[in-house]
Write a protein that holds these residues in place. Structure first.
Motif, PDB file in Angstrom:
ATOM      1  N   MET A   1      -3.837  -1.723   8.584  1.00  0.00           N
ATOM      2  CA  MET A   1      -2.430  -2.150   8.480  1.00  0.00           C
ATOM      3  C   MET A   1      -1.511  -0.931   8.358  1.00  0.00           C
ATOM      4  O   MET A   1      -0.497  -0.826   9.067  1.00  0.00           O
ATOM      5  N   CYS A   2      -1.877   0.003   7.488  1.00  0.00           N
ATOM      6  CA  CYS A   2      -1.019   1.174   7.263  1.00  0.00           C
ATOM      7  C   CYS A   2      -1.010   2.092   8.487  1.00  0.00           C
ATOM      8  O   CYS A   2       0.033   2.643   8.850  1.00  0.00           O
TER       9      CYS A   2
ATOM     10  N   HIS B   1       0.875  -1.177   0.000  1.00  0.00           N
ATOM     11  CA  HIS B   1       0.000   0.000   0.000  1.00  0.00           C
ATOM     12  C   HIS B   1       0.912   1.227   0.000  1.00  0.00           C
ATOM     13  O   HIS B   1       2.080   1.148   0.405  1.00  0.00           O
TER      14      HIS B   1
ATOM     15  N   CYS C   1      -5.659   2.365   5.764  1.00  0.00           N
ATOM     16  CA  CYS C   1      -6.329   1.181   6.310  1.00  0.00           C
ATOM     17  C   CYS C   1      -5.685   0.847   7.666  1.00  0.00           C
ATOM     18  O   CYS C   1      -4.715   1.486   8.082  1.00  0.00           O
TER      19      CYS C   1
HETATM   20 ZN   LIG Z   1      -3.144   0.358   3.675  1.00  0.00          ZN
END
Ligand SMILES: [Zn+2]
Length: 312
Positions: A259-260, A191, A257
């Motif tokens: 995760m990021c 990402h 998101c």
């Molecule tokens: Zn992400």
């Protein structure tokens, strides 16, 4: 742009129900407060003042909170007489009839909440001037705008899923430290934010993905050349207390998101600005990881106001 703040700051105050009564002998006020605080303390409502002053036809009257209804053994008017008996307050010091009223259920944290709370019952309040500044619209600096424009440029190269762009910068030295765009066609973890963090790591002699090294060298000196302060910061990043993004700001075209957002948190980002909220976004939409007290690092977040147009 405006700050993305916790619900406890932005939401209206909530209220609880109380039993109150008018004090008919104001000379007894101090004594009434003392014995009520001893026998009927308000442990869950320490932010409330016990007495409030009300003007009735130009005459000042004093009213006192007897108890929170939820805490009362008998939440009816007869409780009033029980309290008189328990405390020894002379019956002539208070009006014959008590009444139910609403008061703030928690400490107001902003002046707006305080003003709302005091319309019901006065509370204690300590104004946080730094917080008050975060409640209004914040202007972007020229450097912020340059970084955001670069993030949009980068997003045009995005492949796979959202076409997102990310820039990580040191606002003190006004230097871009890392860049990224979506490469999730090549790898599901790539990402734009993950790529940008990897790009910062490349600048510091680390980094995991070779494709990141190429865009890092292409974009990271684009906005301004390294200043002495920037070099100092780069040296400091080798110290144990500094993580990859300690003290840095991330400029993102889209809300990250989970995760990021967690990667930004683990890299100890100082501030994140994003422009477009996303349904699964973790900094204000689905979650608000940036001020989660359970996590070991918090950071500030701003996002574009809906009525602001993208800068060109
Ligand atoms: Zn992400």
């Amino acid at each position: 742009m405006n700050y993305v703040l916790s619900d406890s700051i932005t939401q209206p105050i909530t209220t609880d129900n109380f039993l109150a009564v008018e004090i008919t002998n104001s000379k007894q006020t101090s004594h009434i407060i003392k014995v009520l605080n001893e026998k009927y303390p308000l442990p869950h409502h320490k932010h409330l003042r016990r007495v409030k002053s009300v003007l009735v036809e130009g005459r000042k009257t004093l009213h006192v909170l007897l108890c929170a209804v939820a805490d009362a053994a008998d939440p009816t008017a007869s409780c009033h007489h029980t309290i008189l008996k328990d405390t020894g307050i002379p019956s002539e010091a208070l009006a014959a009839e008590s009444y139910h009223c609403q008061a703030a259920s928690r400490q107001p944290v902003t002046r707006a909440q305080y003003d709302e709370a005091c319309k019901l019952w006065p509370t204690f309040f300590h104004e946080d001037q730094e917080l008050e500044k975060k409640l209004g619209l914040i202007a972007m600096s020229e450097f912020d705008k340059k970084c955001m424009n670069l993030a949009y440029q980068l997003s045009n190269h995005g492949k796979g899923g959202f076409k997102c762009g990310a820039v990580i910068a040191d606002t003190d030295s006004q230097r871009v430290m890392g860049v990224g765009y979506s490469m999730s066609d090549a790898h599901p973890l790539k990402h734009s934010v993950m790529v940008a963090i990897d790009s910062v790591a490349h600048q510091q002699g680390g980094g995991a993905w070779s494709s990141t090294a190429r865009i890092t060298s292409q974009y990271c000196s684009e906005i301004s050349p390294a200043s002495p302060k920037a070099k100092k910061k780069k040296m400091e990043t080798g110290r144990e207390e500094d993580y990859i993004c300690t003290g840095y700001t991330a400029y993102l075209t889209h809300e990250p998101c989970t995760m990021c957002a967690m990667s930004l948190l683990h890299s100890r980002i100082k501030h994140v600005h994003y422009e477009m909220a996303t349904k699964s976004g973790a900094l204000g939409s689905q979650y608000s990881l940036h001020y989660d007290p359970q996590l070991n690092h918090n950071f500030t977040v701003t996002r574009k106001q809906l009525d602001e147009l993208p800068s060109d």
